[in-house]
Design a protein around this motif. Structure first.
Motif, mmCIF file in Angstrom:
data_model
loop_
_atom_site.group_PDB
_atom_site.id
_atom_site.type_symbol
_atom_site.label_atom_id
_atom_site.label_comp_id
_atom_site.label_asym_id
_atom_site.label_seq_id
_atom_site.Cartn_x
_atom_site.Cartn_y
_atom_site.Cartn_z
ATOM 1 N N UNK A 83 -3.746 -7.648 1.445
ATOM 2 C CA UNK A 83 -3.455 -8.616 0.387
ATOM 3 C C UNK A 83 -4.436 -9.784 0.430
ATOM 4 N N UNK A 84 -4.831 -10.199 1.643
ATOM 5 C CA UNK A 84 -5.801 -11.287 1.771
ATOM 6 C C UNK A 84 -7.172 -10.864 1.241
ATOM 7 N N UNK A 85 -7.580 -9.651 1.563
ATOM 8 C CA UNK A 85 -8.894 -9.166 1.109
ATOM 9 C C UNK A 85 -8.933 -8.981 -0.401
ATOM 10 N N UNK A 86 -7.789 -8.607 -0.986
ATOM 11 C CA UNK A 86 -7.732 -8.416 -2.439
ATOM 12 C C UNK A 86 -7.452 -9.712 -3.188
ATOM 13 N N UNK A 87 -6.994 -10.714 -2.468
ATOM 14 C CA UNK A 87 -6.646 -11.975 -3.109
ATOM 15 C C UNK A 87 -5.380 -11.887 -3.926
ATOM 16 N N UNK A 88 -4.477 -10.965 -3.550
ATOM 17 C CA UNK A 88 -3.222 -10.765 -4.265
ATOM 18 C C UNK A 88 -2.039 -10.992 -3.322
ATOM 19 N N UNK A 89 -0.899 -11.447 -3.853
ATOM 20 C CA UNK A 89 0.290 -11.616 -3.012
ATOM 21 C C UNK A 89 0.718 -10.277 -2.411
ATOM 22 N N UNK A 90 1.300 -10.316 -1.226
ATOM 23 C CA UNK A 90 1.708 -9.083 -0.564
ATOM 24 C C UNK A 90 2.719 -8.275 -1.386
ATOM 25 N N UNK A 91 3.721 -8.909 -2.028
ATOM 26 C CA UNK A 91 4.647 -8.118 -2.856
ATOM 27 C C UNK A 91 3.946 -7.335 -3.960
ATOM 28 N N UNK A 92 2.888 -7.925 -4.557
ATOM 29 C CA UNK A 92 2.150 -7.230 -5.613
ATOM 30 C C UNK A 92 1.400 -6.029 -5.054
ATOM 31 N N UNK A 93 0.841 -6.185 -3.837
ATOM 32 C CA UNK A 93 0.135 -5.076 -3.195
ATOM 33 C C UNK A 93 1.117 -3.955 -2.870
ATOM 34 N N UNK A 94 2.292 -4.319 -2.367
ATOM 35 C CA UNK A 94 3.328 -3.317 -2.070
ATOM 36 C C UNK A 94 3.711 -2.548 -3.339
ATOM 37 N N UNK A 95 3.854 -3.287 -4.443
ATOM 38 C CA UNK A 95 4.251 -2.649 -5.702
ATOM 39 C C UNK A 95 3.196 -1.655 -6.165
ATOM 40 N N UNK A 96 1.933 -2.053 -6.162
ATOM 41 C CA UNK A 96 0.861 -1.159 -6.599
ATOM 42 C C UNK A 96 0.785 0.073 -5.706
ATOM 43 N N UNK A 97 0.888 -0.125 -4.385
ATOM 44 C CA UNK A 97 0.862 1.013 -3.458
ATOM 45 C C UNK A 97 2.028 1.962 -3.729
ATOM 46 N N UNK A 98 3.179 1.400 -4.071
ATOM 47 C CA UNK A 98 4.358 2.220 -4.351
ATOM 48 C C UNK A 98 4.184 3.026 -5.631
ATOM 49 N N UNK A 99 3.592 2.399 -6.654
ATOM 50 C CA UNK A 99 3.338 3.121 -7.909
ATOM 51 C C UNK A 99 2.353 4.256 -7.665
ATOM 52 N N UNK A 100 1.333 4.002 -6.857
ATOM 53 C CA UNK A 100 0.358 5.040 -6.523
ATOM 54 C C UNK A 100 0.986 6.148 -5.697
ATOM 55 N N UNK A 101 1.956 5.803 -4.850
ATOM 56 C CA UNK A 101 2.651 6.807 -4.045
ATOM 57 C C UNK A 101 3.395 7.798 -4.927
ATOM 58 N N UNK A 102 3.732 7.348 -6.149
ATOM 59 C CA UNK A 102 4.385 8.255 -7.097
ATOM 60 C C UNK A 102 3.557 9.495 -7.356
#
Length: 464
Positions: free
Chosen positions: A10-29
């Motif tokens: 999340x730090x490297x992407x400059x995004x909040x951790x919850x947003x990173x978790x959400x995107x990873x979860x959508x991709x896990x679909x």
């Protein structure tokens, strides 16, 4: 181990951790869809339901931890209502009341002054699913002749099992950000019916990858441009000190790039639904369609100069749900305008308890009314019709787009700033220009019609 990795990511992407978790979860679909296609497609429905429940719960726990319990409570209560109350009006009203009150209580106890990714985000999607489930179950009691074509496709003729309801609610492709789909569609998926190759997994890899690619492009656009247009800038003295034209331009660009946040999530999530087969929508003109779960019409969204076009292209399944289960079921009121207002009010409350939601949807109502009047005026006036079809059309299109996106952003300001004191500060700084523009247009439109449309010409247009 996972937490430090996510923190670094999340730090490297400059995004909040919850947003990173959400995107990873959508991709896990996509991974879940591949597992279903290659290992579970020919398994029993019980095994497939279990896989959907377990994978959905795992994604929910990954994002929200123990707060996942809120969804399980609502799913279990809804199932008990179906079983104990049956196909009754009481069951429908009880379902609507319980699910909406639970969601609104969640909004109340978790409310902050900014948009947070928390358990209420997927829960608002779940709320519509469960209310829709009760209505589809109720429709199952009616004779086919009493149902509309939409209701015939979604009505439930038999009582669903608990495992079936849980699989439907926690299906990985729609649990976190949507789209909305019916239990009947889910049942057809599990039965292996949603495929272009009967008895085999669907040939949906390429359509799914196309949606993923498009969603990824939108995600990149959001990641690159949205940091230049943060919501917080509205509340700074610097924004207020800028010239009027700059403040309006900021609103226009802020809306344009900010909406890619929703577009990217929906389009990427749609790709996993297509990969599983849930996106299959039959054959049209000899071509297999994969748009059953489409929540965005991206080309229309990017090119339409009309507010109505943007609404038709954005959050499609939620709008379709509201039309089917709220607007059309209010037919007994005998007034389309009243039904429209009630539907928009429901959507505003469904989004949250902040005043900004009500203001946003009330602005949408005003804009759509004025736009429809303007379209009718152009259609009925020979002079305006000729002008619209002349060599000036490219210039008219550009002006329309500027007006369209400026006031689209204007309407979204309270939606994103939530609280009364915040959006009032912004609206005051731009002199409530959106309200002034559309209220003035609404008031002068009858006089423009009298001046530009003769009664004889209008009657001829109607006859044609």
């Amino acid at each position: 181990m996972a937490a430090p990795l996510l923190e670094k990511l999340s730090e490297s992407l400059g995004s909040p951790e919850p947003a990173v978790r959400l995107i990873l979860s959508i991709l896990t679909g996509y991974l879940c869809a591949l597992v279903y296609r290659h290992f579970l497609f020919y398994k029993s429905t019980t095994v497939i339901h279990l896989f959907h429940v377990v994978s959905g719960l795992a994604l929910g726990a990954f994002n929200f931890g123990s707060q996942l319990c809120h969804s399980t409570v609502c799913v279990l209560v809804q199932f008990l209502m179906l079983r104990l109350m049956g196909r009754t009006v009481t069951a429908v009203l009880s379902s609507f009341t319980f699910q909406m009150l639970y969601l609104l209580a969640g909004y109340y106890y978790t409310a902050t002054e900014k948009y947070d990714i928390k358990w209420t985000m997927p829960h608002c999607v779940l709320t519509l699913k469960l209310i829709g489930l009760s209505l589809d179950y109720y429709d199952g009691r009616k004779d086919a002749s009493q149902l509309s074509s939409e209701q015939k496709k979604s009505a439930l003729r038999s009582v669903p099992s608990l495992l079936e309801v849980c699989g439907f609610c926690y299906f990985y492709g729609g649990f976190l950000v949507g789209p909305q789909f019916t239990l009947r569609s889910y049942q057809r998926l599990v039965a292996g019916e949603l495929t272009d190759c009967p008895g085999k997994p669907p040939n949906s890899l390429i359509p799914a990858l196309k949606r993923f690619g498009l969603g990824f492009v939108c995600l990149v656009l959001y990641a690159v441009f949205s940091p230049y247009y943060p919501d917080s800038y509205y509340l700074t003295d610097e924004y207020e000190a800028q010239p009027f034209w700059y403040r309006c331009a900021f609103i226009l660009l802020w809306a344009k790039f900010g909406l890619y946040k929703y577009v990217s999530c929906w389009v990427i999530a749609e790709g996993s639904c297509i990969l599983s087969g849930l996106g299959y929508n039959g054959v049209v003109d000899g071509k297999h369609q994969w748009d059953a779960c489409a929540n965005m019409k991206v080309w229309l969204f990017e090119t339409t100069p009309l507010f109505g076009g943007t609404i038709a292209s954005f959050n499609i399944n939620t709008n379709a749900w509201a039309a089917r289960h709220v607007f059309k079921r209010l037919r007994f009121l005998g007034n389309k305008t009243l039904s429209h207002v009630t539907t928009l009010f429901f959507l505003a409350i469904w989004h949250g308890l902040h005043s900004g939601y009500v203001l946003c949807f009330s602005m949408e109502f005003l804009i759509i009314i004025v736009e429809r009047q303007a379209q009718a005026l152009v259609r009925d006036s020979p002079a305006l019709t000729k002008l619209a079809n002349s060599w000036l059309y490219p210039l008219i299109y550009v002006v329309q787009q500027l007006i369209h996106w400026l006031f689209m952003g204007y309407s979204l300001v309270p939606f994103c700033l939530f609280a009364y004191d915040r959006w009032l500060k912004v609206y005051s700084s731009i002199y409530f220009c959106g309200h002034v523009f559309f209220l003035t247009a609404f008031l002068i439109m009858p006089y423009l019609r009298k001046a530009l449309v003769h009664k004889k010409e209008h009657s001829q247009k109607k006859e044609e």
